[in-house]
Enzyme design. Structure first.
Site, short mmCIF file in Angstrom:
data_model
loop_
_atom_site.label_atom_id
_atom_site.label_comp_id
_atom_site.label_asym_id
_atom_site.label_seq_id
_atom_site.Cartn_x
_atom_site.Cartn_y
_atom_site.Cartn_z
N GLU A 1 0.86 -1.18 0.00
CA GLU A 1 0.00 0.00 0.00
C GLU A 1 0.90 1.23 0.00
O GLU A 1 1.87 1.29 0.77
CB GLU A 1 -0.91 0.02 1.22
N GLU B 1 -1.35 11.41 4.21
CA GLU B 1 -2.40 11.27 5.23
C GLU B 1 -2.24 12.42 6.21
O GLU B 1 -1.14 12.92 6.44
CB GLU B 1 -2.28 9.94 5.96
#
Length: 539
Positions: A349, A354
């Site tokens: 991933e 974020e």
């Protein structure tokens, strides 16, 4: 004898004169000062200048004085009017020259007094100074060492800058555009064969998130050539009471059987069957006050390019503004199109960026931090993300206050994530050794029933594996989670990750966190200006 008597008589006369002076001149005559031409000028001192020492004459026991001192009448020091004056300044007592007032000519101020000399030195015998005969090597060393150190500092900095510049990893492969979305038309974004696909789900996406993602325009839409992803309250649609009790909620347009591997089918006891349990968790929820279950209290959106664009090596660039609001979790990230090496995290991933919606005072990296990371591991309960994440921070303002450009550079040799410029690097990972070796994983793991040897799922890959497959892009704003993204005990967190029902605790704390969510869309939403994706030409 007569000479002695004469001297005695003169001494008596001087004593009498001195006595008269003491009585008549004890106080200074201030009245005389009023007759000065300048009433503000200081009176001229009557004290004689300092007397330079002269050696006594060998023919006389009397001390000789300079002629300038002997001119005029000879007076005892007691007869001078300024002897007991309290107005005399300390400078007039210390100075070797007579005081010169401002009214005196400038030429008088230039008078210089001879410098005092030692009584023990003679002009005929100059003082020997052997330290001046030859240069001290220590002095020369101290002089040159300064320039040597400066030169070494400049030379060292230049060498370091050169090697740092030459070692910067660059992607020199030609790039071909895969996606160039400027959000000029909503139909081309969300319509049939559109750029982005809305995932509709309620199961928390493996992180225990508290929101449900919808296909509603309340949560994702295009406005003024910008993409908006906006979290809203579920109670705005079904009411607060329905969130906590007595309601069965079936989400419209659930995409479980589209987004799950093999369209939601799994293998049980050697047979391929549909995963109904996961389907119900993904597509429906029941609120029951007795059981303590609630319907997801927040609605948001999760948009992907799984049907339109993916790359293996290349570049991704997104210009966006983060949202404001406690416990929001905005993210722009990538997942593999095909799980070649196995389920998450075996196939990897890529977290392009974020963040958290909590303000600058939040003690666990609030909205003034953005983080990049890679998730990878040889088993579902092993994740090496702690060895492959980093962040960038702006100490004075939030990343929700303005637009920033987030970029991913990805090659078989390195992966770099940055914000606005390469100098603001979130993550710089060189693929210089296999990920299985990088992870320092244990030799054995527990598979649920027994200890088994840990296998390397990437044994036939390269140093870039598992990040050597096609990945697609995801944009979403989550709210809350039990995965540890929001650490315990930070920022008055209204739930515990391991509590019996964290979603219910979060929903009950609405009076605490909802006031931090702005009422205007421009501040609450994650706003995306454009998305661009390139791949290495020929791959």
């Amino acid at each position: 004898m007569s000479e002695v008597n004469s001297s005695s008589n003169r001494a008596k006369e001087n004593d009498a004169t001195a006595g008269h002076s003491l009585t008549s001149e004890t106080r200074p005559n201030t009245a005389a000062s009023t007759a000065l031409s300048d009433p503000f000028a200081s009176p001229v001192s009557s004290r004689a200048p300092s007397i330079r020492h002269q050696p006594p004459s060998p023919s006389s026991s009397k001390v000789s004085f300079p002629d300038s001192v002997l001119t005029g009448p000879r007076r005892s020091i007691l007869t001078q009017p300024s002897a007991f004056s309290s107005a005399r300044s300390s400078s007039s007592r210390l100075s070797a020259a007579p005081y010169v007032s401002a009214s005196q000519p400038a030429a008088a101020a230039k008078i210089k007094t001879p410098r005092m000399r030692s009584h023990m030195l003679s002009d005929a015998n100059p003082v020997s100074k052997p330290w001046n005969d030859a240069k001290n090597p220590r002095t020369s060393f101290a002089y040159w060492i300064v320039y040597v150190i400066i030169f070494l500092g400049i030379a060292g900095g230049a060498v370091q800058s050169y090697f740092q510049y030459t070692r910067v990893a660059l992607d020199r492969q030609p790039l071909c555009i895969v996606l160039d979305e400027n959000f000029n038309d909503e139909d081309s974004v969300f319509g049939e064969n559109g750029t982005f696909f809305r995932e509709v789900n309620m199961d928390g996406f493996g992180n225990g998130e508290f929101e449900m993602t919808t296909s509603s325009r309340n949560n994702s839409f295009v406005k003024d050539s910008m993409l908006y992803i906006v979290p809203t309250l579920t109670s705005d649609n079904i009411g607060t009471d329905a969130v906590f009790d007595g309601t069965v909620y079936n989400i419209t347009g659930c995409t479980f059987n589209i987004t799950r591997p093999d369209n939601g089918f799994i293998t049980q006891k050697g047979q391929r069957v549909f995963d109904w349990d996961s389907y119900h968790r993904s597509c429906s929820a029941v609120s029951n006050v007795t059981a303590g279950t609630v319907i997801n209290p927040v609605q948001s959106a999760r948009l992907t390019t799984r049907n339109s664009a993916s790359i293996k090596f290349g570049r991704v660039e997104i210009r966006a503004k983060m949202p404001n609001g406690d416990w929001m979790w905005p993210a722009m990230w990538m997942l593999p199109t095909d799980e070649v090496y196995g389920p998450w995290p075996l196939s990897g991933e890529i977290d392009l960026v974020e963040s958290r919606g909590n303000g600058l005072r939040y003690t666990a990296h609030g909205s003034n931090y953005v983080q990049g990371a890679l998730n990878w591991g040889p088993a579902q309960n092993l994740n090496g993300v702690t060895k492959s994440y980093s962040w960038w921070t702006d100490k004075r303002k939030s990343f929700a206050s303005d637009f920033h450009t987030y970029a991913l550079e990805w090659t078989p040799d390195f992966l770099r994530i940055s914000v606005d410029t390469r100098l603001h690097t979130l993550l710089d990972m060189r693929f210089n050794k296999p990920f299985f070796e990088r992870g320092d994983f244990p030799d054995v793991i527990f598979n649920g029933s027994s200890l088994v040897a840990l296998q390397n799922p990437w044994i036939n890959g390269t140093n870039a594996t598992p990040f050597d497959q096609n990945f697609y892009l995801i944009l979403n704003v989550a709210v809350g989670a039990t995965s540890g993204w929001f650490p315990e005990g930070q920022g008055d967190k209204p739930w515990l990750d391991r509590a019996e029902n964290p979603v219910r605790d979060f929903a009950k704390g609405i009076h605490q966190w909802y006031p931090t969510w702005p009422s205007d869309l421009e501040s609450r939403a994650m706003i995306v200006d454009y998305v661009r994706m390139w791949k290495h030409c020929g791959t």
